[in-house]
Design a protein around this motif. Structure first.
Motif, mmCIF file in Angstrom:
data_model
loop_
_atom_site.group_PDB
_atom_site.id
_atom_site.type_symbol
_atom_site.label_atom_id
_atom_site.label_comp_id
_atom_site.label_asym_id
_atom_site.label_seq_id
_atom_site.Cartn_x
_atom_site.Cartn_y
_atom_site.Cartn_z
ATOM 1 N N VAL A 49 -0.618 -14.545 5.879
ATOM 2 C CA VAL A 49 -0.551 -15.377 7.263
ATOM 3 C C VAL A 49 0.071 -16.602 6.878
ATOM 4 O O VAL A 49 -0.725 -17.572 6.398
ATOM 5 N N THR A 50 1.271 -16.772 7.202
ATOM 6 C CA THR A 50 1.891 -18.190 7.178
ATOM 7 C C THR A 50 1.930 -19.140 8.487
ATOM 8 O O THR A 50 2.551 -18.605 9.604
ATOM 9 N N ARG B 191 -2.919 -1.637 8.613
ATOM 10 C CA ARG B 191 -2.223 -1.989 7.346
ATOM 11 C C ARG B 191 -0.906 -2.216 7.490
ATOM 12 O O ARG B 191 0.037 -1.761 8.414
ATOM 13 N N GLY B 192 0.101 -3.002 6.501
ATOM 14 C CA GLY B 192 1.329 -3.264 6.528
ATOM 15 C C GLY B 192 1.696 -3.910 8.192
ATOM 16 O O GLY B 192 3.003 -3.937 8.371
ATOM 17 N N MET B 193 0.935 -4.373 8.524
ATOM 18 C CA MET B 193 1.416 -5.269 9.845
ATOM 19 C C MET B 193 2.285 -6.529 9.755
ATOM 20 O O MET B 193 2.133 -7.061 9.041
ATOM 21 N N GLN B 194 3.137 -6.453 10.574
ATOM 22 C CA GLN B 194 4.226 -7.431 10.765
ATOM 23 C C GLN B 194 4.247 -8.129 12.125
ATOM 24 O O GLN B 194 4.389 -7.430 13.048
ATOM 25 N N ASN C 183 2.838 -7.700 6.002
ATOM 26 C CA ASN C 183 2.142 -6.872 5.304
ATOM 27 C C ASN C 183 0.638 -7.105 5.397
ATOM 28 O O ASN C 183 -0.094 -6.724 4.361
ATOM 29 N N LEU C 184 -0.107 -7.251 6.577
ATOM 30 C CA LEU C 184 -1.324 -7.449 6.648
ATOM 31 C C LEU C 184 -2.068 -6.372 6.677
ATOM 32 O O LEU C 184 -1.792 -5.186 7.450
ATOM 33 N N GLY C 185 -3.312 -6.387 6.147
ATOM 34 C CA GLY C 185 -4.197 -5.170 6.017
ATOM 35 C C GLY C 185 -5.775 -5.656 5.974
ATOM 36 O O GLY C 185 -6.058 -6.686 5.555
ATOM 37 N N LYS C 186 -6.317 -4.751 6.850
ATOM 38 C CA LYS C 186 -7.957 -5.084 6.790
ATOM 39 C C LYS C 186 -8.635 -3.820 6.990
ATOM 40 O O LYS C 186 -8.156 -2.969 7.806
ATOM 41 N N SER C 187 -9.705 -3.781 6.303
ATOM 42 C CA SER C 187 -10.533 -2.529 6.241
ATOM 43 C C SER C 187 -12.032 -3.025 6.105
ATOM 44 O O SER C 187 -12.232 -4.069 5.562
ATOM 45 N N TYR C 188 -12.746 -2.075 6.790
ATOM 46 C CA TYR C 188 -14.455 -2.334 6.550
ATOM 47 C C TYR C 188 -15.023 -1.006 5.977
ATOM 48 O O TYR C 188 -14.847 -0.034 6.432
ATOM 49 N N GLY C 189 -15.445 -1.235 4.686
ATOM 50 C CA GLY C 189 -15.836 -0.121 3.987
ATOM 51 C C GLY C 189 -14.712 0.964 4.105
ATOM 52 O O GLY C 189 -13.588 0.797 3.597
ATOM 53 N N MET C 190 -15.157 2.392 4.414
ATOM 54 C CA MET C 190 -13.944 3.215 4.186
ATOM 55 C C MET C 190 -13.096 3.552 5.461
ATOM 56 O O MET C 190 -12.294 4.173 5.632
ATOM 57 N N LYS C 191 -13.385 2.477 6.576
ATOM 58 C CA LYS C 191 -12.486 2.475 7.720
ATOM 59 C C LYS C 191 -11.473 1.384 7.614
ATOM 60 O O LYS C 191 -11.414 0.206 7.601
ATOM 61 N N ILE D 176 -1.821 -1.835 18.468
ATOM 62 C CA ILE D 176 -2.447 -1.541 17.184
ATOM 63 C C ILE D 176 -2.922 -0.204 17.495
ATOM 64 O O ILE D 176 -3.674 0.045 18.429
ATOM 65 N N SER D 177 -2.444 0.958 16.577
ATOM 66 C CA SER D 177 -2.769 2.291 17.013
ATOM 67 C C SER D 177 -2.922 2.963 15.613
ATOM 68 O O SER D 177 -1.801 3.124 14.649
ATOM 69 N N LYS D 178 -3.862 3.625 15.127
ATOM 70 C CA LYS D 178 -4.102 4.267 13.894
ATOM 71 C C LYS D 178 -3.739 3.656 12.723
ATOM 72 O O LYS D 178 -3.197 4.367 12.002
ATOM 73 N N GLY D 179 -3.988 2.267 12.467
ATOM 74 C CA GLY D 179 -3.750 1.397 11.414
ATOM 75 C C GLY D 179 -2.215 0.986 11.422
ATOM 76 O O GLY D 179 -1.935 0.158 10.535
ATOM 77 N N ALA D 180 -1.179 1.598 12.399
ATOM 78 C CA ALA D 180 -0.105 1.080 12.326
ATOM 79 C C ALA D 180 -0.005 -0.033 13.644
ATOM 80 O O ALA D 180 -0.770 -0.119 14.334
ATOM 81 N N SER D 181 1.164 -0.690 13.782
ATOM 82 C CA SER D 181 1.412 -1.749 14.925
ATOM 83 C C SER D 181 2.649 -1.611 15.267
ATOM 84 O O SER D 181 3.414 -1.281 14.400
#
Length: 632
Positions: free
Chosen positions: A60-61, A20-23, A8-16, A228-233
């Motif tokens: 991240v383990t 998200r939800g990366m496995q 469930n990894l997520g990363k943003s910079y400001g509003m971008k 990685i595409s449009k926030g999904a993976s």
């Protein structure tokens, strides 16, 4: 066993939001290639896994015994270190031992009669033996040589950026690790070095995670592709070719589900607009379903970068090189290159790093002057030059204003017009990103913006200097499609073999100061290299004997090679045989319309033959043109 587990990894910079939800679970011996358009967070993910950045959410383990080695796009360097010292700067136990041994040698040499220093040297000598470190220096020198680094005692500060990146790559390759993480390892490498790296990584034990835009490299090295595409993976088993097919199937299914959702949503929206109220349990449930439909999306067919071709007429006189030579001091890059460009030319310039490829582009563009010879350009020639180093951008400028500095509208070949905003939309710069300041964009997005600015100039001679270094695969595919319909000359310097195979009909090879023309794409050039001796003429021209000539005729020295003549004699029969087989397949498909398994096999055979047929027809056309030119 999973070396690294991402939940469930997520990363943003400001509003971008990058993702998200990366496995993702990286297992032992996995070879994973990460793909996605620039700005989706590929490099950021690598930094998170290397422990250099933190995620906003998720975990991240990393297993306790997992050793990770990371090569960033822009490694740090000590300008005063020698090449070998830079390679051994890593933090691995092996490198620590080697540095400690070298320090012990220096101390013993300074204090030859001091027993304590001699005892310490003996202790470090035993440690080197225990860790099998004696052969490492030899291995490093072999790797550096394969990467075209030959002066091991040279100061790093005296080397080019590309050479420094290759030194860092050598350090990463030699470091013992369970997971090797590489960010754009093939950038600034020539084709021979890339081919060697492919073999090295394919034979290497351990896991690999890398970002690269080199599609042949992904095909030959990777066993999995992570998109990685449009926030999904999405994770795909197989190499790049398998990924392309699997992604197309996923997009087709998602598009179908999305269309069904939208149809149902429109029906429910019409019901809501009739003034429905939640007065009963059924109506409450229906309104709730409507809200869920409104919030859910399966994703529409993915938007690909689309580049409409601006149009500027190109006259009969194009660009003519007549006896062009260039040297720097005692170093002669090339001499006596003569060539007349045709409007349909798609020329790939190849050669080792430092051979003078970019210099030749600068001569064509007029930013450099030859030492001897002449470069002529027709009155209608309009050059667009995509350089390795983009001109300085005003970081506070909005992206759309940067494009409008060149043009607010452009005219296409059909006489229609397209605005800067429409062009950016088709170039994967949506409305909010168009009005974002340039400083908020990733490096790759800025390179895409720079390419767009060049194309907005509507050039009729397009010069591309290493376009594949920083552009993502989707942009490269769109650029290739653009070149297909482009009404002008394209000259590209690139080490990307896929790109050269895809766009080129001529290869100009610069080798040891000599230049030679090869008809066909990069694969044809490599297949025919044995036909061109190393001491062949430096004239690259099958063209005019003088600068005033504007045709390719009259060169008596040009002739078809033995292999080319064989192909010319046999391709017609091969094409006819393949077309007959296609006719037979169509008949069989009609007969076996109810046999799904047989239809699947026939369809696959049909697609393979059609692809091979296209290649053979293009090869025959090129050979026929060359034969006619020789006679002409």
């Amino acid at each position: 066993m999973a070396l690294i587990s991402i939940e469930n990894l997520g990363k943003s910079y400001g509003m971008k939001t990058l993702f998200r939800g990366m496995q993702l679970y990286i297992e032992d011996q996995d070879r994973i290639g990460i793909v996605g358009i620039n700005g989706t967070g590929k490099s950021t993910l690598l930094k998170i896994l290397a422990g250099l950045e933190s995620a906003d959410e998720g975990t991240v383990t990393t297993s306790k015994r997992t050793r990770i080695e990371y090569l960033p796009q822009s490694p740090d360097f000590d300008p005063d270190s020698t090449v070998m010292e830079q390679v051994f700067r890593g933090d691995s136990a092996l490198f620590t031992t080697i540095r400690a041994y070298e320090a012990a040698v220096e101390s013993a040499e300074r204090h030859p009669s001091d027993q304590e220093h001699l005892v310490h040297l003996q202790r470090m000598t035993d440690r080197m033996t225990a860790e099998n470190a004696w052969e490492v220096e030899s291995q490093v020198k072999t790797i550096l040589t394969k990467l075209s680094i030959h002066d091991f005692d040279k100061k790093v500060g005296e080397l080019s950026g590309g050479q420094r990146k290759r030194i860092a790559l050598a350090g990463a390759l030699i470091s013992p690790c369970d997971l090797l993480i590489l960010d754009e390892p093939t950038n600034h490498m020539d084709s021979e070095a890339i081919a060697w790296l492919e073999q090295y990584l394919s034979a290497r034990k351990g896991s690999l995670l890398m970002v690269t835009h080199d599609r042949y490299f992904l095909d030959r090295v990777c066993s999995k592709i992570f998109e990685i595409s449009k926030g999904a993976s999405y994770l795909y088993d197989g190499n790049y070719t398998t990924y392309v097919t699997a992604k197309a199937e996923r997009m087709q299914l998602a598009g179908s589900l999305e269309r069904k959702r939208q149809n149902l949503f429109r029906q429910e929206l019409a019901w809501i607009r009739t003034g429905a109220r939640a007065r009963s349990t059924k109506q409450k449930a229906r309104i709730q379903r409507f809200e869920e439909l409104k919030a859910t999306s399966y994703g529409e067919d993915e938007q690909m970068v689309s580049i409409p071709a601006g149009f500027t007429r190109l006259g009969k006189k194009t660009v003519i090189l007549d006896g062009v030579s260039k040297s720097y001091g005692d170093l002669t890059l090339f001499s006596d290159i003569s060539y007349t460009f045709l409007p349909t030319d798609r020329i790939g310039i190849v050669g080792l790093n430092g051979a003078g490829k970019s210099t030749l582009l600068n001569l064509i563009a007029g930013s450099l002057q030859p030492d001897s010879g002449m470069v002529e350009r027709g009155d209608t020639v309009k050059i667009g030059y995509y350089t390795q180093e983009a001109p300085e951008m005003n970081q506070n400028l909005k992206a759309i204003d940067y494009i409008k500095e060149t043009a607010e509208i452009i005219k296409d070949e059909s006489g229609g017009y397209i605005t800067a905003s429409q062009m950016m939309e088709r170039f994967l710069f949506p409305g909010e990103l168009q009005h974002a300041p340039i400083h908020s964009m990733s490096g790759g997005e800025r390179r895409r913006l720079y390419l767009l600015k060049i194309l907005m100039e509507a050039p009729n001679v397009l010069l591309l200097d290493e376009p594949t270094n920083d552009l993502d695969i989707d942009t490269l595919k769109a650029l290739e499609d653009y070149i297909d319909s482009y009404k002008g000359i394209v000259v590209a310097v690139s080490h990307d073999r896929y790109f050269l195979d895809r766009i080129c009909n001529v290869i100009l090879a610069i080798e040891k100061g000599h230049a030679a023309i090869h008809t066909g794409n990069y694969e044809d050039y490599m297949a025919g290299r044995v036909e061109v001796p190393a001491t062949s003429t430096v004239s690259a021209s099958p063209a005019a004997p003088s600068a005033s000539s504007a045709t390719r005729g009259g060169n008596r020295s040009e002739k078809l090679s033995y292999r080319e003549q064989q192909d010319l004699d046999s391709l017609g029969d091969e094409i006819e045989t393949m077309m007959l087989r296609l006719d037979a397949i169509e008949a069989e498909m009609t007969e076996k319309a109810a046999d799904f398994t047989a239809l699947q096999d026939l369809t696959e055979e049909q697609e393979a033959i059609e692809m091979a047929l296209l290649e053979k027809m293009e090869r025959l056309e090129a050979l026929q043109e060359k034969a006619a030119r020789i006679k002409g």
